[in-house]
Design an enzyme around this catalytic site. Sequence first.
Site, PDB file in Angstrom:
ATOM      1  N   LYS A  39       0.843  -1.200   0.000  1.00 20.93           N
ATOM      2  CA  LYS A  39       0.000   0.000   0.000  1.00 20.93           C
ATOM      3  C   LYS A  39       0.878   1.250   0.000  1.00 20.93           C
ATOM      4  CE  LYS A  39      -0.409   0.132   5.052  1.00 20.93           C
ATOM      5  NZ  LYS A  39      -1.325   0.185   6.208  1.00 20.93           N
ATOM      6  N   ARG A 138      -9.729   0.743  15.377  1.00 22.03           N
ATOM      7  CA  ARG A 138      -9.825   1.316  14.035  1.00 22.03           C
ATOM      8  C   ARG A 138     -10.877   0.505  13.296  1.00 22.03           C
ATOM      9  NH1 ARG A 138      -4.142   1.954  10.876  1.00 22.03           N
ATOM     10  NH2 ARG A 138      -4.580  -0.236  10.447  1.00 22.03           N
ATOM     11  N   TYR A 267      16.896  30.286   7.392  1.00 23.76           N
ATOM     12  CA  TYR A 267      15.756  31.005   7.958  1.00 23.76           C
ATOM     13  C   TYR A 267      15.766  30.978   9.483  1.00 23.76           C
ATOM     14  CZ  TYR A 267      13.738  30.793   3.249  1.00 23.76           C
ATOM     15  OH  TYR A 267      13.504  30.933   1.902  1.00 23.76           O
ATOM     16  N   MET A 315      13.090  24.619   1.447  1.00 17.95           N
ATOM     17  CA  MET A 315      12.238  23.857   0.545  1.00 17.95           C
ATOM     18  C   MET A 315      13.057  22.981  -0.397  1.00 17.95           C
ATOM     19  SD  MET A 315       9.331  25.164  -2.143  1.00 17.95           S
ATOM     20  CE  MET A 315       8.260  25.790  -0.863  1.00 17.95           C
TER      21      MET A 315
END
Length: 375
Positions: A39, A138, A267, A315
């Site tokens: 998956k 679940r 940053y 990024m």
Amino acid sequence: MEWLGRYNRVKIDLSALVYNLKQVRELVGPETRIMGVVKADAYGHGRITVSRALESNSVDRLGVAFLWEALDLREKGIRCPIVILSGIENGEEAAAVVENDLTPVVYDLERAETLAREAEIRGKRISVQVKVDTGMGRLGISLGEAAAFLEKIRAYPSLIPEGLTSHFPSADEPSRKFTEDQIALFRKVIQRGRSLGLELPVNSLANSAGVMAHPDSYFQMVRPGIMLYGGMPDPNFRGPVTLRPVMALSGRILQVRRLPEGTSVSYGRTYQTKGERKIAVLSAGYSDGLPRRLSNRGQVLIRGRRAPIVGRVCMNLLMVDVTGLEPVRPGEEAVFLGRQGEDCITGDQLAAWADTISYEIFCAIGQSHPKEYVK
């Protein structure tokens, strides 16, 4: 032209995948069937190529989350049994399941009835796995409803309930009691189902953590996922076998700079040089699947040696301190995940630095890049 201008490369080592599958076989023995979980694009490794490799190495079943993944595998020529772990939703999906000989997990009577009707219309019988909730909270039938649910499933002649399935929430944790209680509950539900006249020949409980830590959870089939790809259920988990990393991510050094003492990097100015430092700017960032949490915490391999990430991950770029790694030049390879020289950065190491799990690391990196397969 596909790779022109691409500095970052993801490589998938299929021989490592096959090696890890063999480790599963050695643990569970020849009598226990193996469902390879593919998956989420095989945890970012590419479901088509990975499924072909697993199928050619005699995996018993493949496990996907949703119908569209199973249909994609069928369209690409995968013929081995495929289990849809999240089941189906409606009649259209039920029809596709029947037409493509798929095995859905069922946990809802209305959808089970839909499956039975579509199979009967086409004159077929289809196998289903019945999901019971033994403690995950679940998907699944509650334990108190399991017997009545199985009675109703048995009444549909077009459905073959081949087994029960359930899931572990904490089999990787040192405390074993909750998991052992789950195993006992699962065994009782199987016995109850068989007392109703159901054969239930293929029951499945063990995920990767179960395979490595709880041999009494094997039953007739196990469902390894992360361990096929060389990862552990948790960065702190220590398994009984050595696994090989399947995925690698490398990039390039774009620039090398000498920065004086007191220079801030990236940053937020979260890092400032102490003394003169040599800083390399590398070609990958969080858009490439590298978690921002690696900022000022992670490491990268350059020339087979570890260089610390400094400043915040950007990024498309990140910075590392290469002071003392002489002479490092633009264009050289940097390895973010995988082996370089004698050292290796694993998915679990990245996960530990980023306070996550290797599942997330692999999925994020795999979804961000085309993949090269190495046999």
